[in-house]
Design a protein around this motif. Structure first.
Motif, PDB file in Angstrom:
ATOM      1  N   VAL A   1     -63.356 -61.156  96.767  1.00 17.36           N
ATOM      2  CA  VAL A   1     -63.494 -60.486  95.476  1.00 17.36           C
ATOM      3  C   VAL A   1     -64.090 -61.459  94.462  1.00 17.36           C
ATOM      4  N   ARG A   2     -65.115 -61.017  93.732  1.00 15.29           N
ATOM      5  CA  ARG A   2     -65.774 -61.861  92.740  1.00 15.29           C
ATOM      6  C   ARG A   2     -66.146 -61.041  91.511  1.00 15.29           C
ATOM      7  N   GLY A   3     -66.504 -61.762  90.462  1.00 14.41           N
ATOM      8  CA  GLY A   3     -67.048 -61.131  89.270  1.00 14.41           C
ATOM      9  C   GLY A   3     -66.096 -60.165  88.601  1.00 14.41           C
ATOM     10  N   ALA A   4     -66.646 -59.088  88.097  1.00 11.56           N
ATOM     11  CA  ALA A   4     -65.851 -58.116  87.351  1.00 11.56           C
ATOM     12  C   ALA A   4     -64.732 -57.517  88.195  1.00 11.56           C
TER      13      ALA A   4
ATOM     14  N   ALA B   1     -55.211 -56.504  89.012  1.00  8.64           N
ATOM     15  CA  ALA B   1     -54.075 -57.105  88.300  1.00  8.64           C
ATOM     16  C   ALA B   1     -53.418 -58.220  89.098  1.00  8.64           C
ATOM     17  N   HIS B   2     -53.496 -58.168  90.435  1.00  8.74           N
ATOM     18  CA  HIS B   2     -52.907 -59.227  91.261  1.00  8.74           C
ATOM     19  C   HIS B   2     -53.695 -60.528  91.129  1.00  8.74           C
ATOM     20  N   LEU B   3     -55.008 -60.431  90.910  1.00 13.77           N
ATOM     21  CA  LEU B   3     -55.867 -61.619  90.906  1.00 13.77           C
ATOM     22  C   LEU B   3     -56.222 -62.092  89.510  1.00 13.77           C
ATOM     23  N   ASN B   4     -56.264 -61.183  88.559  1.00 13.74           N
ATOM     24  CA  ASN B   4     -56.767 -61.520  87.239  1.00 13.74           C
ATOM     25  C   ASN B   4     -55.851 -62.504  86.503  1.00 13.74           C
ATOM     26  N   ARG B   5     -56.449 -63.525  85.902  1.00  9.89           N
ATOM     27  CA  ARG B   5     -55.718 -64.445  85.026  1.00  9.89           C
ATOM     28  C   ARG B   5     -56.329 -64.449  83.628  1.00  9.89           C
ATOM     29  N   GLY B   6     -57.254 -63.523  83.382  1.00  6.59           N
ATOM     30  CA  GLY B   6     -57.842 -63.356  82.065  1.00  6.59           C
ATOM     31  C   GLY B   6     -58.414 -64.651  81.518  1.00  6.59           C
ATOM     32  N   VAL B   7     -58.115 -64.930  80.247  1.00  6.21           N
ATOM     33  CA  VAL B   7     -58.651 -66.133  79.611  1.00  6.21           C
ATOM     34  C   VAL B   7     -57.959 -67.397  80.109  1.00  6.21           C
ATOM     35  N   GLY B   8     -57.037 -67.242  81.060  1.00  6.95           N
ATOM     36  CA  GLY B   8     -56.406 -68.408  81.665  1.00  6.95           C
ATOM     37  C   GLY B   8     -57.232 -69.029  82.776  1.00  6.95           C
ATOM     38  N   PHE B   9     -58.295 -68.364  83.229  1.00  8.62           N
ATOM     39  CA  PHE B   9     -59.148 -68.937  84.273  1.00  8.62           C
ATOM     40  C   PHE B   9     -59.790 -70.231  83.780  1.00  8.62           C
TER      41      PHE B   9
ATOM     42  N   ALA C   1     -62.578 -73.412  83.761  1.00  8.97           N
ATOM     43  CA  ALA C   1     -64.039 -73.413  83.844  1.00  8.97           C
ATOM     44  C   ALA C   1     -64.488 -73.428  85.293  1.00  8.97           C
ATOM     45  N   GLU C   2     -63.813 -74.218  86.119  1.00 11.55           N
ATOM     46  CA  GLU C   2     -64.174 -74.296  87.543  1.00 11.55           C
ATOM     47  C   GLU C   2     -63.980 -72.944  88.219  1.00 11.55           C
ATOM     48  N   ALA C   3     -62.847 -72.269  87.916  1.00 10.29           N
ATOM     49  CA  ALA C   3     -62.577 -70.975  88.531  1.00 10.29           C
ATOM     50  C   ALA C   3     -63.586 -69.925  88.066  1.00 10.29           C
ATOM     51  N   ARG C   4     -64.012 -70.024  86.818  1.00  7.51           N
ATOM     52  CA  ARG C   4     -65.004 -69.061  86.315  1.00  7.51           C
ATOM     53  C   ARG C   4     -66.326 -69.204  87.048  1.00  7.51           C
ATOM     54  N   ASP C   5     -66.719 -70.441  87.351  1.00  4.80           N
ATOM     55  CA  ASP C   5     -67.953 -70.663  88.124  1.00  4.80           C
ATOM     56  C   ASP C   5     -67.777 -70.174  89.557  1.00  4.80           C
ATOM     57  N   ARG C   6     -66.652 -70.508  90.150  1.00  5.54           N
ATOM     58  CA  ARG C   6     -66.420 -70.179  91.560  1.00  5.54           C
ATOM     59  C   ARG C   6     -66.335 -68.672  91.782  1.00  5.54           C
ATOM     60  N   LEU C   7     -65.769 -67.949  90.823  1.00  6.75           N
ATOM     61  CA  LEU C   7     -65.538 -66.521  90.987  1.00  6.75           C
ATOM     62  C   LEU C   7     -66.587 -65.655  90.290  1.00  6.75           C
ATOM     63  N   GLY C   8     -67.618 -66.277  89.716  1.00 10.67           N
ATOM     64  CA  GLY C   8     -68.669 -65.500  89.058  1.00 10.67           C
ATOM     65  C   GLY C   8     -68.197 -64.829  87.794  1.00 10.67           C
ATOM     66  N   LEU C   9     -67.369 -65.543  87.004  1.00  9.13           N
ATOM     67  CA  LEU C   9     -66.787 -64.951  85.796  1.00  9.13           C
ATOM     68  C   LEU C   9     -67.404 -65.485  84.510  1.00  9.13           C
ATOM     69  N   ARG C  10     -68.278 -66.485  84.627  1.00  8.92           N
ATOM     70  CA  ARG C  10     -68.821 -67.084  83.407  1.00  8.92           C
ATOM     71  C   ARG C  10     -69.613 -66.021  82.640  1.00  8.92           C
ATOM     72  N   GLY C  11     -69.314 -65.910  81.363  1.00 12.73           N
ATOM     73  CA  GLY C  11     -69.956 -64.903  80.524  1.00 12.73           C
ATOM     74  C   GLY C  11     -69.193 -63.601  80.450  1.00 12.73           C
ATOM     75  N   LEU C  12     -68.239 -63.395  81.386  1.00 13.27           N
ATOM     76  CA  LEU C  12     -67.453 -62.160  81.384  1.00 13.27           C
ATOM     77  C   LEU C  12     -66.154 -62.312  80.594  1.00 13.27           C
TER      78      LEU C  12
ATOM     79  N   PRO D   1     -64.256 -64.552  77.037  1.00 11.16           N
ATOM     80  CA  PRO D   1     -64.499 -65.438  75.896  1.00 11.16           C
ATOM     81  C   PRO D   1     -64.533 -66.897  76.369  1.00 11.16           C
ATOM     82  N   PRO D   2     -65.282 -67.764  75.718  1.00 15.15           N
ATOM     83  CA  PRO D   2     -65.494 -69.106  76.246  1.00 15.15           C
ATOM     84  C   PRO D   2     -64.260 -69.997  76.285  1.00 15.15           C
ATOM     85  N   ALA D   3     -63.301 -69.815  75.387  1.00 13.32           N
ATOM     86  CA  ALA D   3     -62.127 -70.692  75.362  1.00 13.32           C
ATOM     87  C   ALA D   3     -61.217 -70.405  76.553  1.00 13.32           C
ATOM     88  N   VAL D   4     -60.671 -71.478  77.137  1.00 14.49           N
ATOM     89  CA  VAL D   4     -59.681 -71.347  78.199  1.00 14.49           C
ATOM     90  C   VAL D   4     -58.300 -71.457  77.563  1.00 14.49           C
ATOM     91  N   SER D   5     -57.468 -70.432  77.786  1.00 16.60           N
ATOM     92  CA  SER D   5     -56.138 -70.392  77.173  1.00 16.60           C
ATOM     93  C   SER D   5     -55.114 -70.992  78.123  1.00 16.60           C
TER      94      SER D   5
END
Length: 540
Positions: free
Chosen positions: A8-11, A17-25, A27-38, A40-44
């Motif tokens: 599972v990748r991207g949107a 709900a089992h996989l999503n960590r929202g703004v907690g992802f 930077a590395e996870a956002r690149d790996r999972l194709g989430l960059r740009g999907l 907000p830029p800040a990691v919470s």
């Protein structure tokens, strides 16, 4: 993460709900999972995510609104939802379960937003295996199933009763660490006899009167067989079935599959715990206690039978032990002279005078404790409470019906009318009570103290079935967690903030019972406590 989830990748990640960590992802996870740009830029941080969620929940003024906010969080990010429940158990348990879940069920069809669980209707007979196959879970450890006929003290809510299995399974995870991805809430919809729902254009269930008899049991059996074919080791918990069906289903399956009825057996274990705590205060053993139950259904006879089992386990003859529990139903005190008694009431029909009011019954039986499980609000009135206080130095008063509106009495009344001498427990939460210079801290005889740990131990050991000894073990283990400081404050149970540690201890005791009695389908680990603790799910 399963192989399926690893793809599972991207949107698609953000809507799972089992996989999503929202703004907690990260930077590395956002690149790996194709989430960059999907996102907000800040990691919470986890702390910031919790703070943001708490602020949203607090912005809702009423319990139902807070439930809906939590439900939305769960639909988006299950990890965050359970982090909130585990870190703020005292605060959110009354929201995700009693008393708020009662209102949730009553309004379920009007507030339904997120698909969750399995709905099996009478129209699906002959195709239930297909429905079970549609469930996305590769493995399921625990199923909670209801038919909606007797939801809390609210009666027949039909399909709307789905709020109960959903709430129970939330507590399985928050309290005992059962992986939420391996749980399944189920409603078996055979119709409803509640006219308000049949006439409600927004009602989401079958619009027909309830199916009964052989057709009913055939549909339930079709579901159970289909579930066990797909998940052979699954624990099935029966929840909020009507009295007749509840007892019959337990009779049919109790010693054949891994299952239990929480209203009958879970409630009994929690109530017995309260009794064990109370006798520590009275300094009088269980063998010197007598209980009068307001109610004679699932909860009443479940508690009474487990008290009898506990007395027998201590060496008392069963015929004598049965005399320590008496029932009061809609027709009055259950006596040996009564004809046409339901099977579950017959063992408790004693040689007693006919009593039409509960106060008369208290005077006739002279119990050391009264247990309310009939959803008769304010039935433990001033006269009843004063009579109990006249009979006993420390009267045991258990007002266990819920939600709060159905309680037999509130904590303040129980303490006031007994001059602070009541040993009180309730089914719904009550605030501390100030009386005569003392602060009493009443606690719920809440099933959430017991059923999650029962399930944890049974699932961990892959138990074949759940005999009475497991429920006695759960009650004794829970009672051992009640401190002298708790008792001094009037608390017969530990704080709900300790429930995860309590559930772990109960889980260990249940697993140990399974290993010792040849009921486990796996090998006992060398360090059972460490293994059970490691087995428990924690949010990342």
């Amino acid at each position: 993460m399963s192989n399926q989830n690893q793809c599972v990748r991207g949107a698609d990640v953000l809507v799972n709900a089992h996989l999503n960590r929202g703004v907690g992802f990260s930077a590395e996870a956002r690149d790996r999972l194709g989430l960059r740009g999907l996102l907000p830029p800040a990691v919470s941080s986890a702390e910031n995510q919790v703070a943001r969620a708490l602020a949203l929940i607090d912005s809702r003024p009423d319990p139902l609104g807070k439930y809906l906010e939590l439900d939305a969080i769960r639909a988006a990010d299950e990890n965050l939802f359970f982090k909130l429940l585990i870190e703020h158990t005292d605060r959110f348990m009354p929201i995700v379960y009693t008393p708020t879940v009662g209102e949730v069920c009553q309004k379920f069809s009007h507030i339904y937003r997120f698909p969750r669980g399995l709905f099996v209707s009478y129209e699906d007979r002959g195709r239930v295996e297909e429905l079970v196959a549609n469930c996305p879970q590769e493995e399921v450890d625990v199923i909670v199933v209801t038919d909606g006929q007797r939801i809390l003290g609210l009666g027949d809510l039909g399909m709307n009763g789905m709020g109960i299995p959903m709430g129970k399974l939330s507590l399985y995870t928050a309290c005992a660490g059962i992986d939420p991805a391996r749980t399944l809430p189920v409603t078996i919809d055979v119709g409803t006899n509640t006219e308000a729902y049949l006439n409600d254009p927004l009602y989401l269930g079958l619009r027909r009167e309830r199916v009964t008899g052989d057709e009913y049991f055939a549909l339930v059996d079709e579901f159970i067989q289909a579930a066990r074919r797909r998940w052979p080791k699954v624990l099935i918990q029966f929840e909020d079935f009507g009295n007749h069906n509840a007892f019959e289903l337990l009779r049919r399956y109790q010693d054949k599959i891994l299952c239990f009825n929480d209203d009958i057996q879970g409630t009994a274990a929690v109530a017995l715990t309260g009794v064990y705590s109370a006798v520590r205060v009275t300094k009088k053993p269980l063998a010197e206690q007598t209980f009068l139950f307001l109610g004679a259904g699932e909860a009443a006879t479940g508690i009474a039978n487990l008290i009898v089992d506990a007395l027998v386990d201590e060496g008392m003859d069963r015929a004598e032990a049965l005399k320590h529990c008496c029932l009061f139903d809609s027709k009055g005190l259950v006596t040996a002279a009564r004809t046409g008694l339901a099977e579950n009431k017959q063992p408790f029909a004693h040689e007693l005078p006919e009593c039409r009011t509960f106060l008369e019954a208290v005077r006739a039986v002279r119990p050391t404790g009264i247990v309310g499980v009939a959803a008769q609000p304010k039935a433990f009135d001033a006269a009843v409470l004063r009579e109990m206080a006249a009979i006993n130095e420390r009267p045991i008063i258990f007002a266990l019906s819920n939600p709060t509106s159905r309680a037999e009495c509130d904590a303040e009344t129980a303490y006031r009318e007994t001059d602070g001498r009541a040993l009180f427990a309730s089914g719904s939460p009550f605030a501390p009570v100030e009386l005569n210079g003392r602060t009493f801290v009443p606690r719920q005889g809440n099933n959430s103290y017991v059923f999650p740990g029962l399930g944890l131990g049974a699932v961990f050991a892959q138990a074949e079935w759940m005999p009475t000894g497991m429920f006695l073990a759960a009650a004794r283990t829970l009672a051992e967690t009640v401190s002298e400081e708790d008792l001094e404050r009037g608390s017969l149970y530990p704080s709900l903030s300790e429930v995860r540690d309590v559930s772990m201890k109960i889980g260990v005791a249940i697993a140990e019972y399974a290993y010792e009695h040849g009921l486990a389908r796996n090998e006992r680990p060398a360090d059972l406590e460490a293994a059970v603790k490691a087995f428990m799910y924690m949010p990342e």
